[in-house]
Scaffold this motif. Structure first.
Motif, short mmCIF file in Angstrom:
data_model
loop_
_atom_site.label_atom_id
_atom_site.label_comp_id
_atom_site.label_asym_id
_atom_site.label_seq_id
_atom_site.Cartn_x
_atom_site.Cartn_y
_atom_site.Cartn_z
N GLU A 73 0.85 -1.19 0.00
CA GLU A 73 0.00 0.00 0.00
C GLU A 73 0.88 1.24 0.00
OE1 GLU A 73 -3.84 0.61 2.59
OE2 GLU A 73 -2.08 0.98 3.84
N LEU A 74 0.49 2.26 -0.73
CA LEU A 74 1.16 3.55 -0.70
C LEU A 74 0.23 4.56 -0.06
CD1 LEU A 74 3.48 5.21 -3.11
CD2 LEU A 74 1.44 6.50 -2.53
N ARG A 75 0.75 5.27 0.93
CA ARG A 75 -0.05 6.30 1.62
C ARG A 75 0.62 7.66 1.45
NH1 ARG A 75 -2.22 3.79 7.35
NH2 ARG A 75 -2.97 1.81 6.49
N VAL A 76 -0.21 8.68 1.37
CA VAL A 76 0.23 10.07 1.23
C VAL A 76 -0.15 10.80 2.51
CG1 VAL A 76 -0.02 12.18 -0.13
CG2 VAL A 76 -0.18 9.94 -1.25
N ASP A 77 0.78 11.57 3.08
CA ASP A 77 0.43 12.30 4.31
C ASP A 77 -0.45 13.50 3.99
OD1 ASP A 77 2.30 14.25 3.39
OD2 ASP A 77 2.97 14.65 5.43
N CYS A 78 -0.97 14.13 5.04
CA CYS A 78 -1.96 15.19 4.91
C CYS A 78 -1.44 16.41 4.16
CB CYS A 78 -2.49 15.59 6.28
SG CYS A 78 -1.21 16.16 7.42
N ASP A 79 -0.14 16.67 4.23
CA ASP A 79 0.44 17.82 3.53
C ASP A 79 0.92 17.46 2.13
OD1 ASP A 79 0.08 19.63 5.67
OD2 ASP A 79 1.92 18.93 6.62
N ARG A 80 0.85 16.18 1.78
CA ARG A 80 1.26 15.65 0.48
C ARG A 80 2.75 15.83 0.23
NH1 ARG A 80 -3.00 13.84 -2.05
NH2 ARG A 80 -2.05 13.67 -4.11
N ASP A 81 3.54 15.90 1.33
CA ASP A 81 4.99 16.08 1.18
C ASP A 81 5.81 14.94 1.78
OD1 ASP A 81 4.65 16.64 3.87
OD2 ASP A 81 5.55 18.63 3.79
N CYS A 82 5.16 13.83 2.08
CA CYS A 82 5.83 12.65 2.60
C CYS A 82 4.99 11.43 2.26
CB CYS A 82 6.02 12.76 4.11
SG CYS A 82 7.03 11.45 4.83
N LEU A 83 5.68 10.34 1.95
CA LEU A 83 4.99 9.09 1.60
C LEU A 83 5.30 8.00 2.62
CD1 LEU A 83 5.81 8.99 -2.22
CD2 LEU A 83 3.71 9.81 -1.12
N LEU A 84 4.38 7.07 2.73
CA LEU A 84 4.56 5.87 3.52
C LEU A 84 4.25 4.69 2.60
CD1 LEU A 84 4.88 4.42 6.33
CD2 LEU A 84 2.39 4.58 6.50
N VAL A 85 5.23 3.79 2.45
CA VAL A 85 4.96 2.57 1.70
C VAL A 85 4.91 1.43 2.70
CG1 VAL A 85 5.79 3.23 -0.59
CG2 VAL A 85 7.41 2.34 1.06
N ARG A 86 3.80 0.73 2.70
CA ARG A 86 3.66 -0.47 3.52
C ARG A 86 4.06 -1.61 2.61
NH1 ARG A 86 1.14 -0.47 8.23
NH2 ARG A 86 -0.05 -2.34 7.77
N VAL A 87 5.03 -2.41 3.07
CA VAL A 87 5.68 -3.38 2.19
C VAL A 87 5.75 -4.77 2.80
CG1 VAL A 87 7.12 -1.57 1.17
CG2 VAL A 87 8.03 -2.92 3.07
N HIS A 88 5.93 -5.73 1.92
CA HIS A 88 6.35 -7.07 2.33
C HIS A 88 7.85 -7.07 2.07
CE1 HIS A 88 6.42 -11.29 3.15
NE2 HIS A 88 7.04 -11.49 2.01
N GLN A 89 8.64 -7.13 3.13
CA GLN A 89 10.10 -7.05 3.06
C GLN A 89 10.68 -8.46 3.05
OE1 GLN A 89 12.31 -4.21 3.05
NE2 GLN A 89 13.77 -5.83 2.62
#
Length: 123
Positions: A73-89
């Motif tokens: 899953e790819l998530r975008v923070d509220c300010d749209r200036d940082c990303l979070l990728v939820r991954v299978h590592q």
């Protein structure tokens, strides 16, 4: 509403920070940078792709080490200036062969190593 990587807020170098998190247990694995093309490539392939500032090139996580990150899953923070990728590592996320890059804790003014390198890491 369709997602457009160009809608994100990039820094002066065209980069955005991206935090990788294990989707199963929530562990923070690493932080790296992406540009708009790396975001698009990640979404298109399902393999997390970063922008290497030192090599000035795309870095598909695991291409050389075998320690692949599959996008959940790819998530975008509220300010749209940082990303979070939820991954299978697969295997360690850190170049030091540790599961996470965040293995140093500051306790009572001292740095404490809390995680040893992985042995027999899965590939």
């Amino acid at each position: 509403m369709a997602f457009d990587p160009a809608s994100l807020k990039y820094d002066a170098n065209g980069l955005i920070p991206c935090i990788a998190q294990d989707h199963e247990n929530g562990d923070v694995l690493m932080m790296a940078w992406m540009n708009a093309d790396a975001v698009a490539q990640t979404l298109a392939t399902g393999r997390v792709t970063y922008w290497s500032r030192s090599r000035a090139a795309f870095w598909v996580k695991g291409d050389t080490s075998g320690h692949v990150q599959h996008l959940v899953e790819l998530r975008v923070d509220c300010d749209r200036d940082c990303l979070l990728v939820r991954v299978h590592q697969h295997g360690p996320a850190c170049h030091t062969n540790r599961r996470s890059c965040f293995y140093t804790v500051v306790r009572d003014g001292a740095e404490v190593i809390t995680m040893e390198p992985m042995t027999g890491a899965e590939s």
